[in-house]
Design a protein around this motif. Structure first.
Motif: not given
Length: 744
Positions: A234-239, A314-324, A334-343
Motif C-alpha cells: 500500500d502506498t498513499p498517492l500524492f498529487q 478499499l481497506s479490506g478489499w470489500r464491496g461489489q464493483v459494478p460492471r464497467g 489500490r484498484l479493484m475491478f469487477p470480479a466478473n470483468q477482470r482485465p
C-alpha cells in the motif's frame, strides 16, 4: 588546446609568417603558448563579469552579493570554504540564490501574507501555506462588517470539512477555535490560535512521479485486486502540485505536494454520491492515470476513461464493483475491478508518491557517468499501447537476456570490445534471470534511462538453483548498476573458485541510485516477505563493493580461503536495512565477522554490523551494535553508535558525549533519551527512516556540520529551518508571533 590556437599568429603580416615557415615555425609555436594564456585570461575576465550578477555568479559569490544588500546570513555561513562538494551544497542552503535575488522584492512586500510562502520556498526550499490564526478565532462579528467565509462551528453532516480538521497538521482547518495563550514561537510546544499568531505550514516531503508502470496483482485477494505499487504494498498517492499563477495567491491543496484524500479525489454527482474522480486530478499530465488494454471491451481501456472510476475505501478489499467501473482508493493506492470483468491484458498506472530525498531508484534527475568507448544497447519494456515484439531496430531489444546474447556475439566478432551499456528505456518491469560473466578488463553498465525507474524483477524459476542476479568476472572487470529497482531476489557476486588465481577476480561492483528491496518483496502493510535474506552476497570474491545514494537490505560476505588484505566495502548516502534491529546488516554466515574493510559516510544502518575493520564511519546512525574486530585502525566520528558496540576510536559520537555530561545515576535515562527515533522503519512508506521531529537535538543536528546524522544529512533540514525562522523574524509585521509548522 583551443579551437583556434593560431589566432594571434594569423594577425601577423604575411611576410613574417613566410620567414617563420622558412625557419621551421618557431614564432608560431611561441604565439601558440601566448594564445593559450590569453584564453585563460579571457575566461577569467568573463567569469569575473558573470560574478557581478546573482543569476550567473558562482556559489561562493552569493553570500557576498547578499552582504551588499544587507542580507542577513546565518553564523555557519561565515565558516564555509570555496572548495569541497559538501561545503558548496551547505552554502546553497545557508545562502540560497533565489532568496538573495528576491531580497529587494521581499522588502517591498514586507508584512504581506503571501510573502511568507515565498520566503519558505526561497530560503528553505519548502513549499508552504501561510495562515493567520486570528482569522480562525471564534468571536462575534460586527453586524456591519460580516465575514461569512471565516470559520464557524463544525457541521457533523459534512465529512469533507471534518476530514480537514487534522489533515496536513491542520493547515486547511476550516473551523473556529478558542484562544490559545501559548506563544507560536515557543520552543516547548507551539500555540496556534491567537491574535498575533501566524503559522507557515511547510511541506518537507516531495512528490515523485512514476509514469506508465505495471500495477501489481494481489492474487491472494483475487485476480481483480491491484496495487499501484509494483511491489504490491500500500502506498498513499500524492498529487502533482500546480504552480501558483498570482504572487498574492495563498496556497491551497492543489499547490502543495500532499497526499490525496478520497473526499477531494471524488467528483460528486447530483445525489452527493461518489460519481467519478475529479477532472483536476485524473488524466494525462495529472496526478493519476490508469490503463487497462481491451477492458471492458476490445479496443478500450487505453486509458481508462475518467467516468469509469469510482473513488472508494478499499481497506479490506470489500464491496461489489459494478460492471464497467473500477474502484480506486487514493489513500492506500489500490484498484479493484469487477470480479466478473477482470482485465486480461494487465493494468498500467501513472501516479505520484511521497518521499523526502533523491534516494534509491526513482524518476528524478541524476548524473550517470558514461563508460568511455562503450557499446550502447537499449532494452524496452511492454507498454499498454505496445505489445511485446521481436521486430526491433539495430541496438534495441525486448529483454536484457537478448541484449547480453548480442553482446557475446559482438565480442566474438570484434575481440577489442570491452565496454557495454545496457539502457532500460521505460519505467516498466524487466523479468528473467541475469548472469553476468565478464572477461578480463571488461565493464558492463546496467542503467536506467533519464527520468525513468525500471524494475528488475528476479523470479524464482529454478527449484534446484538460486535465481539471484549473478555476477562474476576476471581481472580488471567492473559491473555498474544505475537507477534500478531490484525486487524478488538479491545480487550474488562469485569469486574465481579455489583452484583459480586470487587476482583473477571481479574488480568492482558499483551501485548508484538503486533500490534493492530489503526483504526481497513486500506485503500490503510494507512488512518484508523474506526478512532474513540478504540483498547482496559476496561469495568467495575480493571485489570492491561501492554503494552510493541507494537503499538495500543486508550484505552477507563469504570469504575466500586465500584472503590477503580485506577488500573495501564503501557505503555513501545510503540505507542499509536488515529489516530488524536484532538482525545482521553486514556479516558473514559462517564466521564471526565479515572479512571486509568497511566505510560508512552519511548512512543509516538498521541491524548489527559485524566487520573485520572500519576505515571511516562519519555522520551515520548505527541503530544496532557495531562490532569491529580490528580496533587499532580507523575512526568513528560524529555518529550515533548503539550501546554494546565495539569500535575503533570515536570522536564526538553519541550517546558518548551525552553520557559524559551527566552523573552516573542519570546515565540510564540519558541513554534512552539520546536514541534515534524514526517516523517509520518500513521501506515503502513516505517517511521511511526519517528522524521524528521529537528526536533529540544531539542526533537531529549532531553531524560534523550541524546537520542531521544519517542518510538524510544532505537535506540540511536544521539549517533550512533556522534560515526560514530568521527570514520570518525579519519580514513579519511588528508584534506578530510567527512560527514554522510542518504539513508533512
Amino acid at each position: 588546446m583551443t579551437a583556434r590556437p593560431d589566432r594571434l599568429y594569423d594577425l601577423l603580416p604575411v611576410v613574417y609568417r613566410m620567414r617563420d615557415a622558412e625557419q621551421g615555425y618557431p614564432l608560431r609555436d611561441f604565439l601558440r603558448v601566448l594564445s593559450s594564456q590569453a584564453d585563460v585570461l579571457e575566461q577569467d575576465i568573463a567569469r569575473l563579469y558573470d560574478n557581478w550578477f546573482i543569476e550567473t555568479c558562482d556559489d561562493w559569490v552569493v553570500p557576498y552579493l547578499g552582504d551588499l544588500l544587507g542580507y542577513t546570513l546565518l553564523p555557519e555561513a561565515a565558516t564555509l570554504g570555496e572548495d569541497g562538494r559538501r561545503d558548496a551544497s551547505l552554502g546553497r542552503v545557508l545562502a540560497p540564490r533565489a532568496d538573495v535575488a528576491n531580497t529587494i522584492d521581499a522588502r517591498r512586500r514586507k508584512g504581506t501574507l503571501s510573502l511568507l510562502e515565498d520566503l519558505s520556498r526561497d530560503a528553505a526550499g519548502w513549499p508552504a501555506r501561510a495562515v493567520e490564526f486570528y482569522r480562525r478565532l471564534g468571536w462575534m462579528q460586527h453586524l456591519d462588517h460580516p465575514h461569512p467565509q471565516r470559520g464557524g462551528t463544525a457541521d457533523l453532516r459534512d465529512p469533507g470539512r471534518l476530514q480537514r480538521l487534522g489533515w496536513a497538521n491542520g493547515a486547511f482547518d476550516p473551523f473556529a477555535h478558542s484562544v490559545d495563550l501559548r506563544r507560536m514561537g515557543s520552543r516547548h510546544r507551539h500555540g496556534r490560535h491567537n491574535i498575533s499568531a501566524v503559522g507557515v505550514f511547510a511541506c518537507r516531503l516531495r512528490s515523485y512521479p512514476v509514469n506508465c508502470t505495471p500495477a501489481y496483482c494481489i492474487e491472494e485477494r483475487g485476480p481483480q485486486c491491484f496495487s499501484f505499487s509494483v511491489l504490491g504494498n500500500d502506498t498513499p498517492l500524492f498529487q502533482r502540485p500546480v504552480a501558483e499563477t498570482e504572487p498574492t495567491h495563498i496556497a491551497d491543496e492543489r499547490n502543495l505536494p500532499l497526499p490525496l484524500r478520497r473526499w477531494r479525489f471524488a467528483e460528486r454527482g447530483p445525489l452527493a454520491d461518489y460519481a467519478s474522480v475529479s477532472a483536476e486530478l485524473y488524466g494525462d499530465g495529472r496526478s493519476v492515470q490508469v490503463w487497462a488494454p481491451d477492458w471492458p471491451a476490445k479496443g478500450q481501456g487505453v486509458p481508462v476513461p475518467r467516468d469509469a472510476l469510482i473513488p472508494a475505501d478499499l481497506s479490506g478489499w470489500r464491496g461489489q464493483v459494478p460492471r464497467g467501473r473500477v474502484a480506486l482508493d487514493p489513500e492506500r493506492g489500490r484498484l479493484m475491478f469487477p470480479a466478473n470483468q477482470r482485465p486480461k491484458r494487465g493494468v498500467w498506472v501513472s501516479y505520484q508518491y511521497g518521499f523526502a530525498a533523491d534516494l534509491g531508484g526513482g524518476e528524478y534527475a541524476r548524473v550517470t557517468p558514461e563508460l568511455e568507448g562503450a557499446t550502447r544497447y537499449v532494452v524496452h519494456a511492454t507498454l499498454p499501447g505496445r505489445a511485446a515484439s521481436g521486430n526491433w531496430p539495430a541496438g534495441h531489444f525486448g529483454s536484457i537476456a537478448d541484449a547480453l546474447t548480442a553482446w557475446v556475439q559482438a565480442k566474438a566478432t570484434t575481440p577489442a570490445l570491452r565496454a557495454l551499456v545496457i539502457e532500460l528505456a521505460e519505467s516498466g518491469v524487466y523479468e528473467g534471470s541475469i548472469d553476468l560473466q565478464l572477461d578480463a578488463g571488461e565493464a558492463i553498465q546496467l542503467r536506467a534511462a533519464e527520468r525513468t525507474r525500471p524494475v528488475l524483477r528476479l523470479l524464482d524459476v529454478r527449484a534446484s538453483q538460486p535465481d539471484a542476479l549473478s555476477v562474476s568476472g576476471r581481472a580488471g572487470s567492473r559491473v555498474l548498476l544505475d537507477g534500478l529497482l531490484v525486487v524478488g531476489r538479491g545480487i550474488e557476486v562469485h569469486g574465481p573458485g579455489d583452484e583459480a588465481a586470487t587476482d583473477d577476480d571481479l574488480c568492482e561492483l558499483l551501485i548508484r541510485h538503486c533500490t534493492l528491496v530489503p526483504g526481497w518483496a513486500l506485503h500490503c502493510d510494507c512488512d518484508p516477505k523474506r526478512p532474513g535474506e540478504p540483498s547482496i552476497t559476496l561469495d568467495g570474491t575480493r571485489a570492491a563493493l561501492r554503494v552510493e545514494h541507494s537503499i538495500l537490505g543486508a550484505i552477507a560476505v563469504i570469504s575466500p580461503e586465500r584472503r590477503g588484505e580485506p577488500p573495501p566495502l564503501e557505503l555513501c548516502d545510503s540505507i542499509l536495512d536488515a529489516t530488524g534491529m536484532e538482525r545482521v546488516a553486514l556479516g558473514a554466515p559462517d564466521e564471526a565477522v565479515a572479512y571486509v574493510e568497511a566505510s560508512f559516510r552519511r548512512c543509516t544502518v538498521i541491524g548489527e554490523v559485524q566487520a573485520h575493520g572500519i576505515a571511516l564511519a562519519e555522520d551515520s546512525i548505527f541503530a544496532s551494535p557495531l562490532r569491529v574486530l580490528r580496533r587499532q585502525q580507523g575512526c568513528v566520528r560524529f555518529c550515533y553508535v548503539a550501546h554494546g558496540s565495539r569500535t575503533p576510536r570515536r570522536f564526538h559520537c553519541q550517546p558518548d558525549l551525552a553520557l559524559a555530561a551527566v552523573a552516573a545515576a542519570d546515565r540510564a535515562h540519558e541513554r534512552l533519551r539520546v536514541m534515534p527515533q524514526f517516523r517509520s522503519r518500513r521501506y515503502g512508506t513516505p517517511h521511511y527512516l526519517r528522524l521524528a521531529d521529537g528526536c533529540c537535538v544531539e542526533i537531529r543536528s549532531g553531524a560534523s556540520d550541524r546537520s542531521a546524522m544519517g542518510v538524510y544529512h544532505d537535506l540540511y533540514e536544521p539549517q533550512r529551518e533556522a534560515n526560514l525562522a530568521a527570514r520570518l523574524a525579519e519580514y513579519v509585521p511588528a508584534g506578530t508571533d510567527a512560527g514554522i509548522l510542518f504539513a508533512n
